[in-house]
Design a protein around this motif. Structure first.
Motif, PDB file in Angstrom:
ATOM      1  N   SER A   1       0.702  -0.997  -0.016  1.00 27.60           N
ATOM      2  CA  SER A   1       0.465   0.537   0.079  1.00 27.60           C
ATOM      3  C   SER A   1       1.061   1.043   0.268  1.00 27.60           C
ATOM      4  CB  SER A   1      -1.037   0.077   0.946  1.00 27.60           C
ATOM      5  OG  SER A   1      -0.108   0.016   2.575  1.00 27.60           O
ATOM      6  N   THR A   2       1.732   0.912   0.595  1.00 30.79           N
ATOM      7  CA  THR A   2       2.409   2.603   0.784  1.00 30.79           C
ATOM      8  C   THR A   2       3.584   3.011  -0.530  1.00 30.79           C
ATOM      9  OG1 THR A   2       3.075   2.375   3.162  1.00 30.79           O
ATOM     10  CG2 THR A   2       4.898   3.287   1.524  1.00 30.79           C
ATOM     11  N   TYR A   3       4.018   1.237  -0.772  1.00 35.46           N
ATOM     12  CA  TYR A   3       4.811   1.343  -2.709  1.00 35.46           C
ATOM     13  C   TYR A   3       4.151   1.867  -3.602  1.00 35.46           C
ATOM     14  CZ  TYR A   3       6.683   0.528  -7.055  1.00 35.46           C
ATOM     15  OH  TYR A   3       6.704   0.022  -8.921  1.00 35.46           O
ATOM     16  N   TYR A   4       2.249   2.058  -3.435  1.00 33.42           N
ATOM     17  CA  TYR A   4       1.211   2.155  -3.769  1.00 33.42           C
ATOM     18  C   TYR A   4       1.198   3.482  -4.363  1.00 33.42           C
ATOM     19  CZ  TYR A   4       0.391  -2.365  -5.358  1.00 33.42           C
ATOM     20  OH  TYR A   4       0.372  -3.983  -5.283  1.00 33.42           O
ATOM     21  N   ASP A   5       0.826   3.747  -3.148  1.00 33.82           N
ATOM     22  CA  ASP A   5       0.967   5.332  -2.389  1.00 33.82           C
ATOM     23  C   ASP A   5       2.076   6.657  -3.222  1.00 33.82           C
ATOM     24  OD1 ASP A   5      -1.498   5.188  -1.507  1.00 33.82           O
ATOM     25  OD2 ASP A   5      -1.013   4.958   0.916  1.00 33.82           O
ATOM     26  N   GLU A   6       3.392   5.757  -2.881  1.00 40.06           N
ATOM     27  CA  GLU A   6       4.316   6.392  -3.205  1.00 40.06           C
ATOM     28  C   GLU A   6       5.000   6.925  -4.905  1.00 40.06           C
ATOM     29  OE1 GLU A   6       7.633   4.696  -1.360  1.00 40.06           O
ATOM     30  OE2 GLU A   6       7.633   5.493   0.366  1.00 40.06           O
ATOM     31  N   CYS A   7       3.989   5.488  -5.931  1.00 39.71           N
ATOM     32  CA  CYS A   7       3.545   5.825  -6.998  1.00 39.71           C
ATOM     33  C   CYS A   7       2.967   6.793  -7.661  1.00 39.71           C
ATOM     34  CB  CYS A   7       3.467   4.228  -7.207  1.00 39.71           C
ATOM     35  SG  CYS A   7       4.477   3.456  -7.337  1.00 39.71           S
ATOM     36  N   LEU A   8       1.720   7.330  -7.133  1.00 38.71           N
ATOM     37  CA  LEU A   8       0.794   8.105  -7.333  1.00 38.71           C
ATOM     38  C   LEU A   8       1.887   9.305  -6.897  1.00 38.71           C
ATOM     39  CD1 LEU A   8      -2.487   6.112  -5.469  1.00 38.71           C
ATOM     40  CD2 LEU A   8      -1.723   6.838  -8.140  1.00 38.71           C
ATOM     41  N   GLU A   9       2.373   9.282  -6.125  1.00 41.37           N
ATOM     42  CA  GLU A   9       2.828  10.511  -5.462  1.00 41.37           C
ATOM     43  C   GLU A   9       3.480  11.249  -6.551  1.00 41.37           C
ATOM     44  OE1 GLU A   9       5.141  13.416  -2.466  1.00 41.37           O
ATOM     45  OE2 GLU A   9       3.860  11.841  -1.917  1.00 41.37           O
ATOM     46  N   LEU A  10       4.600  10.192  -6.957  1.00 43.30           N
ATOM     47  CA  LEU A  10       5.285  10.322  -8.514  1.00 43.30           C
ATOM     48  C   LEU A  10       4.935  10.454  -9.247  1.00 43.30           C
ATOM     49  CD1 LEU A  10       8.141   7.841  -7.408  1.00 43.30           C
ATOM     50  CD2 LEU A  10       8.396  10.564  -6.621  1.00 43.30           C
ATOM     51  N   ALA A  11       3.929   9.877 -10.049  1.00 48.43           N
ATOM     52  CA  ALA A  11       3.387  10.474 -11.116  1.00 48.43           C
ATOM     53  C   ALA A  11       2.369  12.133 -11.101  1.00 48.43           C
ATOM     54  CB  ALA A  11       2.002   9.360 -10.793  1.00 48.43           C
ATOM     55  N   ARG A  12       1.447  12.066 -10.117  1.00 47.70           N
ATOM     56  CA  ARG A  12       1.388  13.187  -9.505  1.00 47.70           C
ATOM     57  C   ARG A  12       2.214  14.428 -10.202  1.00 47.70           C
ATOM     58  NH1 ARG A  12      -2.596  11.087  -5.940  1.00 47.70           N
ATOM     59  NH2 ARG A  12      -0.927  11.311  -4.522  1.00 47.70           N
ATOM     60  N   LEU A  13       3.153  14.503  -9.844  1.00 46.34           N
ATOM     61  CA  LEU A  13       3.973  15.427  -9.686  1.00 46.34           C
ATOM     62  C   LEU A  13       4.880  14.894 -11.014  1.00 46.34           C
ATOM     63  CD1 LEU A  13       6.609  16.546  -8.339  1.00 46.34           C
ATOM     64  CD2 LEU A  13       7.551  14.946  -7.845  1.00 46.34           C
ATOM     65  N   ALA A  14       5.594  13.744 -11.300  1.00 47.14           N
ATOM     66  CA  ALA A  14       5.457  14.082 -13.465  1.00 47.14           C
ATOM     67  C   ALA A  14       4.543  14.577 -13.909  1.00 47.14           C
ATOM     68  CB  ALA A  14       6.079  13.034 -13.734  1.00 47.14           C
ATOM     69  N   ASP A  15       3.432  14.707 -14.305  1.00 42.81           N
ATOM     70  CA  ASP A  15       2.180  15.198 -14.766  1.00 42.81           C
ATOM     71  C   ASP A  15       1.816  16.563 -14.877  1.00 42.81           C
ATOM     72  OD1 ASP A  15      -0.051  15.179 -15.560  1.00 42.81           O
ATOM     73  OD2 ASP A  15      -1.418  15.707 -14.222  1.00 42.81           O
ATOM     74  N   GLY A  16       2.224  17.118 -13.303  1.00 47.44           N
ATOM     75  CA  GLY A  16       3.310  18.921 -13.216  1.00 47.44           C
ATOM     76  C   GLY A  16       4.246  19.313 -14.509  1.00 47.44           C
ATOM     77  N   ALA A  17       5.227  17.867 -14.298  1.00 48.94           N
ATOM     78  CA  ALA A  17       6.254  18.434 -14.472  1.00 48.94           C
ATOM     79  C   ALA A  17       6.456  18.961 -16.096  1.00 48.94           C
ATOM     80  CB  ALA A  17       7.769  18.033 -13.427  1.00 48.94           C
ATOM     81  N   GLY A  18       6.270  17.479 -16.685  1.00 48.46           N
ATOM     82  CA  GLY A  18       5.522  17.295 -18.256  1.00 48.46           C
ATOM     83  C   GLY A  18       6.044  16.539 -18.641  1.00 48.46           C
ATOM     84  N   TYR A  19       6.201  15.536 -17.355  1.00 48.38           N
ATOM     85  CA  TYR A  19       6.763  14.018 -18.476  1.00 48.38           C
ATOM     86  C   TYR A  19       5.558  13.593 -19.046  1.00 48.38           C
ATOM     87  CZ  TYR A  19      10.501  14.283 -14.756  1.00 48.38           C
ATOM     88  OH  TYR A  19      12.027  14.016 -14.139  1.00 48.38           O
ATOM     89  N   GLU A  20       6.054  12.510 -20.261  1.00 49.27           N
ATOM     90  CA  GLU A  20       5.413  12.049 -21.309  1.00 49.27           C
ATOM     91  C   GLU A  20       4.493  11.020 -20.649  1.00 49.27           C
ATOM     92  OE1 GLU A  20       5.165   9.670 -25.500  1.00 49.27           O
ATOM     93  OE2 GLU A  20       5.575   8.735 -23.463  1.00 49.27           O
ATOM     94  N   HIS A  21       4.587   9.963 -19.979  1.00 52.60           N
ATOM     95  CA  HIS A  21       4.480   9.136 -19.688  1.00 52.60           C
ATOM     96  C   HIS A  21       3.932   8.177 -18.358  1.00 52.60           C
ATOM     97  CE1 HIS A  21       7.652   7.474 -21.626  1.00 52.60           C
ATOM     98  NE2 HIS A  21       7.470   6.143 -19.902  1.00 52.60           N
ATOM     99  N   VAL A  22       3.763   7.756 -17.889  1.00 54.20           N
ATOM    100  CA  VAL A  22       3.816   6.551 -16.899  1.00 54.20           C
ATOM    101  C   VAL A  22       3.833   4.509 -16.845  1.00 54.20           C
ATOM    102  CG1 VAL A  22       3.459   5.399 -14.412  1.00 54.20           C
ATOM    103  CG2 VAL A  22       3.274   8.534 -14.962  1.00 54.20           C
TER     104      VAL A  22
END
Length: 358
Positions: free
Chosen positions: A19-40
């Motif tokens: 559950s912690t790993y998934y929470d961290e993936c979601l946080e990093l994905a949100r950060l990448a979304d705002g930072a202009g990364y192309e995909h997850v």
């Protein structure tokens, strides 16, 4: 060049709860979304601490799609041999609709004997089921009254609902580790490509990509190919600390991979020529050589930027790097900082780094 995130969990319950790993993936994905990364991108594996926290990429990608606005969600990859094509095509079409057309579908063959044994799938059918599974998904997305007479997936006539959001279907990628033949087949079909540099020499990967590009052109596919290459990245201002982390977590990856591939010491399959050498290849791992060979990205923003520039020279400026910033049980704060630092200090060196696919 473009850049995306990849999530490949090389950890287990003793290191971090799922559950912690998934929470961290979601946080990093949100950060990448705002930072202009192309995909997850999310992998599919089972049972062990070598990817076992990700048995269903679609589930995690659905959560990521709901938590983001722009970033594409990519399977890297789903395994047709382990899921009935009606179920697989339906799940992916749902995700394409839920994400409003942000889905890229990577298909892979899998390669771990224990996974095939658990699903009761002979490894000798791997190549056949892969090709048939990809084609059946494509047909279920684009045709009505689809009929299949394949022994492992006989059905029909059926018409799939929902239809994909993207028309005629989501972009299709083929994952390949060492096979120029798989790359050629992907090019011939007009599919896109996902590759890893870990167990392939630079020259071998260059040959694979050259074969893919040439066969794709010869087959008359005019759409520019999309090629994703997967790397792990350790990034920070304190070079000594970053390299210490990189050495630790890369050895963790090798430890987990060694256990996962150990059965190849006694396994042989015509569908996987040369894979019996995996155990010996992994045993020869040397972090310093891997870093020098640009198989892992590690260092300050300037050093990692130089590595990326070299990779572009080797493999082409049209490739997309799919980067893992949270390997093993690396602390979330370090992964978060690396995602930001890469977007702010590395990506701007490459003109098209933050241009989204439309």
């Amino acid at each position: 060049m473009r850049f995306g995130l990849t999530f490949f969990p090389v950890l287990g319950p003793g290191e971090k709860p799922a559950s912690t790993y998934y929470d961290e993936c979601l946080e990093l994905a949100r950060l990448a979304d705002g930072a202009g990364y192309e995909h997850v991108q999310v992998v599919e594996h089972y049972f062990s601490s070598y990817g076992g926290y990700s048995p269903d990429p679609v589930t995690l990608l659905t959560a990521i799609a709901a938590a983001t606005d722009r970033i594409r969600v990519t399977t890297g990859a789903v395994v047709p041999a382990f899921t009935h094509p009606i179920k697989l095509a339906g799940k992916l079409a749902m995700l394409d609709n839920l994400s409003h057309g942000r889905l890229d579908v990577g298909f892979g063959r899998a390669f771990l004997p224990e996974e095939f044994a658990a699903f009761g799938v002979p490894m000798s059918e791997s190549r056949t089921r892969f090709a048939q599974g990809v084609e059946l998904c494509r047909r279920l997305w684009t045709e009505r009254d689809v009929v299949s007479d394949h022994e492992w997936a006989a059905f029909g006539p059926v018409s799939m609902l929902p239809r994909p959001y993207q028309q005629p279907h989501p972009p299709i990628f083929v994952a390949s580790t060492t096979s120029a033949e798989s790359c050629a087949a992907a090019g011939r079909a007009g599919h896109h490509l996902q590759v890893v540099p870990t167990v392939t020499s630079r020259e071998g990967l260059q040959d694979m990509l050259a074969t893919y590009r040439q066969v794709r052109r010869d087959a008359g596919h005019d759409e520019p190919p999309r090629i994703q290459i997967k790397y792990t990245c350790y990034l920070g201002e304190d070079r000594a600390r970053v390299l210490e982390q990189a050495r630790r977590w890369e050895h963790n990856y090798i430890e987990k991979m060694t256990a996962a591939v150990s059965s190849w010491g006694a396994t042989r399959s015509a569908d996987y020529p040369g894979y019996e050498q995996l155990v010996a290849k992994v045993a020869k791992y040397d972090f310093d050589k891997s870093l020098a060979d640009n198989k892992v990205l590690a260092g300050t923003p300037e050093e990692v930027g130089d590595q990326v520039a070299t990779i572009a020279e080797w493999f082409g400026e049209d490739v997309t790097l799919s980067i893992q910033f949270n390997p093993g049980a690396l602390p979330l704060a370090d992964a978060r900082a690396a995602v930001r630092l890469f977007a702010e200090r590395v990506a701007p060196r490459f003109a098209a780094a933050t241009v989204p696919v439309v």
